[in-house]
Motif scaffolding. Structure first.
Motif, PDB file in Angstrom:
ATOM      1  N   SER A 182     -28.806 -41.788 -10.409  1.00 31.29           N
ATOM      2  CA  SER A 182     -30.148 -41.559  -9.871  1.00 31.29           C
ATOM      3  C   SER A 182     -30.794 -40.378 -10.574  1.00 31.29           C
ATOM      4  O   SER A 182     -30.127 -39.396 -10.921  1.00 31.29           O
ATOM      5  CB  SER A 182     -30.089 -41.286  -8.364  1.00 31.29           C
ATOM      6  OG  SER A 182     -29.337 -40.127  -8.076  1.00 31.29           O
ATOM      7  N   GLU A 199     -23.031 -44.568  -9.159  1.00 30.84           N
ATOM      8  CA  GLU A 199     -24.445 -44.654  -8.827  1.00 30.84           C
ATOM      9  C   GLU A 199     -25.193 -43.625  -9.663  1.00 30.84           C
ATOM     10  O   GLU A 199     -24.826 -42.456  -9.688  1.00 30.84           O
ATOM     11  CB  GLU A 199     -24.668 -44.354  -7.348  1.00 30.84           C
ATOM     12  CG  GLU A 199     -23.976 -45.313  -6.397  1.00 30.84           C
ATOM     13  CD  GLU A 199     -24.137 -44.884  -4.949  1.00 30.84           C
ATOM     14  OE1 GLU A 199     -24.306 -45.770  -4.105  1.00 30.84           O
ATOM     15  OE2 GLU A 199     -24.090 -43.675  -4.672  1.00 30.84           O
ATOM     16  N   ARG A 226     -22.868 -40.388  -9.355  1.00 30.99           N
ATOM     17  CA  ARG A 226     -22.025 -40.321  -8.166  1.00 30.99           C
ATOM     18  C   ARG A 226     -21.039 -41.476  -8.153  1.00 30.99           C
ATOM     19  O   ARG A 226     -21.377 -42.609  -8.517  1.00 30.99           O
ATOM     20  CB  ARG A 226     -22.867 -40.378  -6.890  1.00 30.99           C
ATOM     21  CG  ARG A 226     -24.023 -39.413  -6.828  1.00 30.99           C
ATOM     22  CD  ARG A 226     -23.592 -37.975  -6.885  1.00 30.99           C
ATOM     23  NE  ARG A 226     -22.824 -37.572  -5.715  1.00 30.99           N
ATOM     24  CZ  ARG A 226     -22.277 -36.376  -5.580  1.00 30.99           C
ATOM     25  NH1 ARG A 226     -22.362 -35.483  -6.555  1.00 30.99           N
ATOM     26  NH2 ARG A 226     -21.610 -36.061  -4.492  1.00 30.99           N
ATOM     27  N   TYR A 241     -26.129 -54.724 -11.105  1.00 34.07           N
ATOM     28  CA  TYR A 241     -24.966 -54.040 -11.655  1.00 34.07           C
ATOM     29  C   TYR A 241     -24.970 -54.318 -13.155  1.00 34.07           C
ATOM     30  O   TYR A 241     -24.434 -55.312 -13.618  1.00 34.07           O
ATOM     31  CB  TYR A 241     -23.670 -54.569 -11.036  1.00 34.07           C
ATOM     32  CG  TYR A 241     -23.538 -54.283  -9.572  1.00 34.07           C
ATOM     33  CD1 TYR A 241     -24.196 -55.068  -8.634  1.00 34.07           C
ATOM     34  CD2 TYR A 241     -22.748 -53.231  -9.140  1.00 34.07           C
ATOM     35  CE1 TYR A 241     -24.060 -54.803  -7.276  1.00 34.07           C
ATOM     36  CE2 TYR A 241     -22.619 -52.957  -7.785  1.00 34.07           C
ATOM     37  CZ  TYR A 241     -23.269 -53.753  -6.863  1.00 34.07           C
ATOM     38  OH  TYR A 241     -23.136 -53.481  -5.534  1.00 34.07           O
ATOM     39  N   ILE A 293     -17.279 -47.689  -8.611  1.00 28.26           N
ATOM     40  CA  ILE A 293     -18.635 -47.932  -9.097  1.00 28.26           C
ATOM     41  C   ILE A 293     -19.355 -46.585  -9.153  1.00 28.26           C
ATOM     42  O   ILE A 293     -19.191 -45.744  -8.266  1.00 28.26           O
ATOM     43  CB  ILE A 293     -19.389 -48.899  -8.164  1.00 28.26           C
ATOM     44  CG1 ILE A 293     -18.745 -50.287  -8.222  1.00 28.26           C
ATOM     45  CG2 ILE A 293     -20.872 -48.974  -8.524  1.00 28.26           C
ATOM     46  CD1 ILE A 293     -19.270 -51.234  -7.171  1.00 28.26           C
ATOM     47  N   LYS A 332     -19.392 -44.039  -6.072  1.00 25.59           N
ATOM     48  CA  LYS A 332     -19.788 -44.642  -4.805  1.00 25.59           C
ATOM     49  C   LYS A 332     -18.652 -44.605  -3.784  1.00 25.59           C
ATOM     50  O   LYS A 332     -17.492 -44.835  -4.109  1.00 25.59           O
ATOM     51  CB  LYS A 332     -20.226 -46.095  -5.039  1.00 25.59           C
ATOM     52  CG  LYS A 332     -20.893 -46.742  -3.833  1.00 25.59           C
ATOM     53  CD  LYS A 332     -21.417 -48.126  -4.175  1.00 25.59           C
ATOM     54  CE  LYS A 332     -22.127 -48.739  -2.989  1.00 25.59           C
ATOM     55  NZ  LYS A 332     -22.641 -50.090  -3.302  1.00 25.59           N
ATOM     56  N   THR A 357     -32.613 -46.191  -8.905  1.00 22.64           N
ATOM     57  CA  THR A 357     -31.181 -45.937  -8.781  1.00 22.64           C
ATOM     58  C   THR A 357     -30.395 -47.150  -9.255  1.00 22.64           C
ATOM     59  O   THR A 357     -30.713 -48.284  -8.902  1.00 22.64           O
ATOM     60  CB  THR A 357     -30.817 -45.606  -7.323  1.00 22.64           C
ATOM     61  OG1 THR A 357     -31.525 -44.421  -6.942  1.00 22.64           O
ATOM     62  CG2 THR A 357     -29.334 -45.364  -7.165  1.00 22.64           C
ATOM     63  N   LYS A 358     -29.369 -46.919 -10.076  1.00 16.19           N
ATOM     64  CA  LYS A 358     -28.564 -47.994 -10.636  1.00 16.19           C
ATOM     65  C   LYS A 358     -27.112 -47.851 -10.217  1.00 16.19           C
ATOM     66  O   LYS A 358     -26.612 -46.744 -10.024  1.00 16.19           O
ATOM     67  CB  LYS A 358     -28.644 -47.990 -12.167  1.00 16.19           C
ATOM     68  CG  LYS A 358     -30.047 -48.202 -12.714  1.00 16.19           C
ATOM     69  CD  LYS A 358     -30.598 -49.576 -12.364  1.00 16.19           C
ATOM     70  CE  LYS A 358     -31.998 -49.758 -12.923  1.00 16.19           C
ATOM     71  NZ  LYS A 358     -32.576 -51.066 -12.546  1.00 16.19           N
ATOM     72  N   GLU A 359     -26.450 -48.969 -10.093  1.00 17.52           N
ATOM     73  CA  GLU A 359     -25.023 -48.989  -9.804  1.00 17.52           C
ATOM     74  C   GLU A 359     -24.309 -49.742 -10.932  1.00 17.52           C
ATOM     75  O   GLU A 359     -24.719 -50.844 -11.299  1.00 17.52           O
ATOM     76  CB  GLU A 359     -24.739 -49.658  -8.463  1.00 17.52           C
ATOM     77  CG  GLU A 359     -25.320 -48.900  -7.278  1.00 17.52           C
ATOM     78  CD  GLU A 359     -24.921 -49.526  -5.952  1.00 17.52           C
ATOM     79  OE1 GLU A 359     -24.248 -50.581  -5.974  1.00 17.52           O
ATOM     80  OE2 GLU A 359     -25.270 -48.964  -4.903  1.00 17.52           O
ATOM     81  N   SER A 393     -31.093 -55.339  -6.319  1.00 15.34           N
ATOM     82  CA  SER A 393     -29.945 -54.504  -6.653  1.00 15.34           C
ATOM     83  C   SER A 393     -29.204 -55.138  -7.824  1.00 15.34           C
ATOM     84  O   SER A 393     -28.920 -56.335  -7.808  1.00 15.34           O
ATOM     85  CB  SER A 393     -28.995 -54.368  -5.449  1.00 15.34           C
ATOM     86  OG  SER A 393     -29.665 -53.720  -4.394  1.00 15.34           O
ATOM     87  N   ALA A 411     -35.119 -42.221  -5.526  1.00 18.18           N
ATOM     88  CA  ALA A 411     -34.682 -43.359  -4.698  1.00 18.18           C
ATOM     89  C   ALA A 411     -35.941 -43.995  -4.105  1.00 18.18           C
ATOM     90  O   ALA A 411     -36.823 -44.406  -4.826  1.00 18.18           O
ATOM     91  CB  ALA A 411     -33.682 -42.915  -3.654  1.00 18.18           C
TER      92      ALA A 411
END
Length: 531
Positions: free
Chosen positions: A80, A78, A48, A8, A76, A50, A86-88, A6, A273
Motif C-alpha cells: 500500500s 500487501e 505487510r 493477486y 501473501i 498478511k 492496495t495490492k496483494e 481484488s 486504501a
C-alpha cells in the motif's frame, strides 16, 4: 461506478542486478516497487505480510527484503502507498536470487470513489482551518494508552551516490501514550545492533556534532547530539508525537507555533486504501530561511496520516544545481517525513525519516612540516608532508622570510620532491650573522616567531592541493525508523534493561533478544545502483 476488483498479480519481474550483489543475502527475497507509468521507485511504501501484522517499508530506491521463510510459509504480502490501489501478491510468485521488480498503477478511479464517500454533506473548509482541526484532534486520533512499536532502525551518511557508516538495529519502543512526554516516559529495548562493515566506513563523518570546535556542524542550524545517540535525536523530530513540546525549527511546538509560522493552501486530494485525504501545503519564511510543509489529513476525522517538512537556506544553492521537489535550488538544511497508519481507530507510527546536510571542516591536506637551516651554504630547508608541484614551489615570491621584524628578499629556490631549499637574497656577511643568531637561539631553545617567521603561500602539492588550506566537505545524514509491528496495550517490563538515551546506540548498550526476535529483520539497503 466501476466495481473494485481484488487481484493477486505480480507486475513484472526483471533481473537488473548482478548475481553476486543479490546473492550476498541468500536468506532474503529482494524486490523493488516502481510506478508503471514513470518507472520511478515508490519510496516508503508499506509491505505487510498478511495476517501477521508484520512488514517493512521500501527504501529510497524502492527496494525491500523479506526473509525466504515467509515464502516457504505460503504467505501473501500487501502493498500500500498513497495514490495507489492496495495490492496483494503471494510471496511464492517472487523469485530468489534476482531483483523482483513490481510495477504498481496509480489509480484515479479509487481516488474518485474515496472522495465521493468522504464528501457527504461536509462543509468546505479553508486549508488553514483543516490544519487547525487536525492539530486540535491529535489527542482524539492518536493513542493515549500504552503500546509498543517494534521495528528496524538505521542511520547512515550519503556521499558520492553511495552509503557510508551504515548502522542498523532492531528495537522496541515502549510508549505510554500521546498524553505523556515521549523523551521522559518512553523506553527503548535493543534486540540487536550492527555497525555494517559491508559498507564504507568514514571515522571523521561518523563522529558526533561538535559546535565547539566546528569540526562537524549543520550549517545555519543546531542539532543536539545526545552524546551520539541518533535514535533519540530521531524521536525528537516526530512533531506529531511531540505535538505539545518543542520539536524542531519553524514547527516549534506543533499545537502552538505551527499555524502562526506558516501560510497554507490546498493541493490535489489523494487517498490511502479507501480513505480520502486532504493534501495541504504549508510555507514559512524568515530572513535566510524557507520552509515547506505537506500534510495528508483524513477527510473523515482530520487525523494526520503523513507530515513532510523541509527547511532550506535561502542564501546558498544546492551542489547539484537541479531544482528540488519544491521547485527551487536552495540548499537543504533538513528534511523530515513522518507517516502514521490507522489501527483500530487510532493512528500509530509507520515510519519516520530525518535527513539533514552537514559540513565537515577538515584540516589542510598539504602542510609544511619542518624547517632547518644550513650555516655553511646559507639556505633554509623546508620540508612538506606531500610531494610538491615544482612550478609553484620555484616561485620566490611564494615565500616570506621575516627576521626580527624585517622582511628578507628571496633569491633562488631549489625543489627536491617533498622539500625545497630557499636562499635569502642578502649580503654574505649579513646573512651569515643572522644565521648564527638563529642557530644559537635554536640551541638555547629560545627560538620564537618574533626572531624568525617563514610563511609559504600559493604553493601546491602534486595533486593541486594548495598549502595550509582547510577543507570543507558536505555530507548527507539519514536517521530512519521503520515499524514492523505495533503491539497494542503493551507496557515496558519492569525487569528490563533499557537503552540509555544519552549514549551512542551502538556502544555499550544492553542487548536482549525477546522470544519473538526471529520474526523481525533488518531491511538493509542494497549495495550499488539499482536501475
Amino acid at each position: 461506478m466501476p466495481k473494485k476488483i481484488s487481484t493477486y498479480i505480480v507486475y513484472g519481474v526483471v533481473l537488473f542486478l548482478s548475481w553476486p550483489l543479490l546473492a550476498q543475502d541468500p536468506d532474503y527475497i529482494v524486490g523493488k516497487l516502481v510506478d508503471t507509468q514513470t518507472e520511478d521507485p515508490i519510496v516508503f511504501a508499506n509491505i505487510r505480510i498478511k495476517d501477521r501484522a508484520l512488514g517493512v517499508i521500501t527504501n529510497e530506491d524502492g527496494s525491500f527484503r523479506i526473509p525466504v521463510r515467509y515464502r516457504e510459509y505460503g504467505d501473501i504480502i500487501e502493498i500500500s502507498s498513497m495514490g495507489y490501489r492496495t495490492k496483494e501478491i503471494p510471496i511464492m510468485n517472487l523469485e530468489e536470487g534476482i531483483l523482483n521488480r513490481i510495477r504498481l498503477h496509480p489509480d484515479a478511479i479509487m481516488l474518485e470513489e474515496a472522495i465521493v464517500k468522504a464528501k457527504g454533506k461536509r462543509k468546505k473548509y479553508s486549508a488553514r482551518t483543516i490544519v487547525k482541526m487536525a492539530i486540535e484532534t491529535i489527542e482524539e486520533n492518536y493513542p493515549s494508552s500504552s503500546f509498543s512499536t517494534v521495528g528496524y532502525y538505521r542511520d547512515y551518511q550519503w556521499k558520492n551516490d553511495d552509503y557510508m557508516n551504515l548502522n542498523e538495529a532492531i528495537l522496541e519502543v515502549f510508549d505510554q501514550g500521546f498524553d505523556q512526554e515521549d523523551f521522559r516516559t518512553s523506553e527503548v529495548q535493543l534486540f540487536d545492533t550492527k555497525m555494517n562493515e559491508d559498507f564504507q566506513r568514514d571515522t571523521l563523518a561518523s563522529q558526533k556534532y561538535d559546535y565547539g570546535t566546528g569540526t562537524k556542524i549543520i550549517d545555519k542550524a543546531y542539532l543536539e547530539n545526545y552524546d551520539g545517540n541518533e535514535f533519540t535525536n530521531l524521536r525528537i523530530h516526530d512533531a506529531l508525537r511531540n505535538f505539545n513540546v518543542y520539536s524542531y525549527d519553524f514547527v516549534g511546538r506543533l499545537e502552538e507555533d505551527f499555524l502562526t509560522n506558516h501560510k497554507f493552501s490546498k493541493n490535489k486530494e489523494t487517498y490511502l486504501a479507501d480513505e480520502a485525504l486532504y493534501v495541504i501545503d504549508g510555507q514559512g519564511q524568515k530572513p535566510g530561511y524557507r520552509a515547506h510543509a505537506k500534510l495528508y489529513i483524513s477527510k473523515t476525522d482530520y487525523a494526520i496520516h503523513k507530515m513532510e517538512y523541509a527547511l532550506y537556506d535561502t542564501a546558498e544553492r544546492n551542489e547539484s544545481g537541479i531544482k528540488n521537489k519544491h521547485g527551487h535550488k536552495r540548499k537543504m538544511i533538513f528534511d523530515v517525513v513522518t507517516k502514521y497508519n490507522r489501527i483500530k481507530g487510532k493512528m500509530y507510527l509507520s515510519y519516520i525519516s530525518f535527513h539533514n546536510s552537514f559540513v565537515l571542516n577538515l584540516p589542510p591536506v598539504f602542510i609544511m612540516t619542518d624547517v632547518d637551516l644550513s650555516l655553511s651554504k646559507g639556505y633554509f630547508g623546508l620540508r612538506f608532508n606531500r610531494p610538491i608541484d615544482a612550478i609553484s614551489a620555484k616561485i620566490g615570491s611564494n615565500y616570506t622570510i621575516t627576521f626580527k621584524g624585517a622582511q628578507w628578499e628571496v633569491g633562488e629556490v631549489e625543489v627536491f620532491g617533498d622539500s625545497v631549499k630557499v636562499y635569502p637574497d642578502l649580503k654574505e656577511g649579513t646573512l651569515a650573522q643572522a644565521m648564527r643568531e638563529i642557530d644559537a637561539a635554536v640551541k638555547k631553545r629560545s627560538f620564537d616567531s618574533e626572531l624568525l617567521d617563514i610563511q609559504v603561500r600559493n604553493v601546491k602539492d602534486f595533486e593541486g592541493n594548495p598549502i595550509n588550506t582547510p577543507r570543507t566537505e558536505d555530507y548527507q545524514q539519514f536517521r530512519e525508523f521503520f515499524v514492523q509491528r505495533v503491539k497494542l496495550d503493551t507496557r515496558a517490563p519492569f525487569d528490563m534493561k533499557f537503552m540509555d538515551k544519552r549514549k551512542p546506540i551502538f556502544k555499550g548498550q544492553p542487548i536482549e533478544e525477546p522470544e519473538d526476535y526471529q520474526e523481525y529483520w533488518m531491511n538493509t539497503p542494497l549495495q550499488g545502483k539499482i536501475n
